[in-house]
Write an enzyme that holds these catalytic residues in place. Structure first.
Site, PDB file in Angstrom:
ATOM      1  N   ASP A 115       5.763   4.576   5.231  1.00 12.55           N
ATOM      2  CA  ASP A 115       6.665   3.602   5.863  1.00 12.55           C
ATOM      3  C   ASP A 115       6.716   2.280   5.085  1.00 12.55           C
ATOM      4  OD1 ASP A 115       3.961   3.244   6.843  1.00 12.55           O
ATOM      5  OD2 ASP A 115       4.748   1.847   8.328  1.00 12.55           O
ATOM      6  N   HIS A 116       6.084   2.255   3.914  1.00 14.04           N
ATOM      7  CA  HIS A 116       6.131   1.058   3.056  1.00 14.04           C
ATOM      8  C   HIS A 116       6.724   1.351   1.675  1.00 14.04           C
ATOM      9  CE1 HIS A 116       3.637  -1.343   5.878  1.00 14.04           C
ATOM     10  NE2 HIS A 116       3.412  -0.119   6.302  1.00 14.04           N
ATOM     11  N   ASP A 160       0.033  -4.057   6.119  1.00 13.11           N
ATOM     12  CA  ASP A 160      -0.564  -3.574   7.371  1.00 13.11           C
ATOM     13  C   ASP A 160      -2.004  -4.071   7.540  1.00 13.11           C
ATOM     14  OD1 ASP A 160       1.701  -2.210   8.011  1.00 13.11           O
ATOM     15  OD2 ASP A 160       0.878  -0.203   7.700  1.00 13.11           O
ATOM     16  N   HIS A 181      -7.481  -1.116   5.684  1.00 13.23           N
ATOM     17  CA  HIS A 181      -6.479  -0.154   6.175  1.00 13.23           C
ATOM     18  C   HIS A 181      -6.373   1.000   5.167  1.00 13.23           C
ATOM     19  CE1 HIS A 181      -2.819   1.244   8.117  1.00 13.23           C
ATOM     20  NE2 HIS A 181      -2.102   1.053   7.031  1.00 13.23           N
ATOM     21  N   HIS A 216       0.849  -1.198   0.000  1.00 12.77           N
ATOM     22  CA  HIS A 216       0.000   0.000   0.000  1.00 12.77           C
ATOM     23  C   HIS A 216       0.879   1.240   0.000  1.00 12.77           C
ATOM     24  CE1 HIS A 216       0.790  -0.600   4.265  1.00 12.77           C
ATOM     25  NE2 HIS A 216       0.201   0.529   4.584  1.00 12.77           N
ATOM     26  N   HIS A 271       4.888  -5.105  10.532  1.00 18.51           N
ATOM     27  CA  HIS A 271       5.286  -4.438  11.779  1.00 18.51           C
ATOM     28  C   HIS A 271       5.435  -5.425  12.928  1.00 18.51           C
ATOM     29  CE1 HIS A 271       4.760  -0.157  10.620  1.00 18.51           C
ATOM     30  NE2 HIS A 271       3.797  -0.611   9.837  1.00 18.51           N
ATOM     31  N   HIS A 314       1.393   3.887   2.021  1.00 14.72           N
ATOM     32  CA  HIS A 314       1.905   4.637   3.176  1.00 14.72           C
ATOM     33  C   HIS A 314       3.427   4.785   3.139  1.00 14.72           C
ATOM     34  CE1 HIS A 314      -1.956   3.886   5.720  1.00 14.72           C
ATOM     35  NE2 HIS A 314      -2.066   4.930   4.924  1.00 14.72           N
TER      36      HIS A 314
END
Ligand code: ZN
Ligand code: FE
Length: 255
Positions: free
Chosen positions: A57-58, A130, A111, A53, A168, A55
């Site tokens: 942090d990805h 996530d 999400h 996805h 995570h 975001h």
């Protein structure tokens, strides 16, 4: 054969380097540095970035990896315009040929709306990003509780011995919340004890087995009578029960 290298990144992200028959991909590179280092140590060439996805942090490492390795970047078609460097949009349901493996792209909205999971059916290996965590699931930033419940139900239909590589390390924080709902659930207590022992030794609690997770996670047990009773929601139906678990987690403060 499928080889998987788990890399730690930032506070609690995991990046996964996967390799089959001379081909290499990286799932959700938070940042480029640990990926470049791992590639160099093994003398591997990176062929793809696959993002679950959009975001930060990805996808944070996307552009640097593309620039330094010449890899291609694939993400869900829905996220094409909001994924840095994306070359190709993946449609849910399509299959990627990867070395000796076939990787199914599963649409997992909740999400985010364009979220996808990567499912290696022969190897029974899942990269849910996530969407699914040990004792948890992603927050509902874009989707509804009904969408997320359908998504999680679909993932729960995969084989019990599916190995789940979440993005995570949230297990112990999730454990505290799960215990607040069911302080005397003995399956949950022994699951958490094992997780605590691993963390004490500095080991990851991810990956984990889907079958074990289904038996303990409050986010996967909306049909479970004991959990419904703990929430005071006996006749509400699974979507309402799931939505209540998610709502309580969103406002939960670890004591
Ligand atoms: Zn996310
Ligand atoms: Fe994340």
């Amino acid at each position: 054969m499928l080889e998987i290298i788990q890399l730690e990144s930032l506070k609690d992200n995991y990046i996964y380097l996967v390799r089959s028959n001379g081909k290499t991909a990286v799932v959700d590179p938070t940042e480029a540095a640990p990926v470049l280092k791992a590639l160099e140590e093994r003398d591997w060439k990176l062929d793809w970035v696959w993002n679950t996805h959009h975001h930060w942090d990805h996808v944070g490492g996307n552009l640097e990896l593309k620039q330094k390795t010449g890899c291609a970047i694939w993400a869900s078609e829905y996220d094409f315009d909001r994924t840095p460097g994306c070359d190709r949009g993946l449609e849910p349901g399509e299959t990627i040929e990867f070395g000796d493996c076939r990787v199914e792209v599963i649409g997992v909205p909740g999400h985010t709306l364009g979220h996808v999971a990567f499912w290696f059916s022969k190897e029974k290996t899942l990269f849910p990003g996530d969407t699914l965590f040990s004792l948890g699931c992603g927050r509902l930033f874009e989707g509804t509780a009904a969408q997320m419940w359908e998504t999680l139900s679909r993932l729960c239909d995969l084989p019990a011995d599916t190995v789940v590589y979440s993005a995570h390390e949230y297990t112990l924080a999730n454990a505290s919340f799960a215990l607040s709902l069911e302080p005397s659930n003995s399956n949950l207590l022994s699951y958490i004890e094992k997780a605590r022992e691993k963390r004490k030794k500095g080991q990851p609690t991810v990956p984990f087995l889907l079958g074990e997770e289904r038996a303990v996670s409050p986010f996967l047990r909306a049909k479970d009578r004991d959990l419904q009773e703990a929430l005071g929601l006996i006749t509400s139906g699974p979507v309402k029960v799931f939505a209540e678990v998610r709502r309580r987690k969103d406002t939960y403060i670890d004591p």
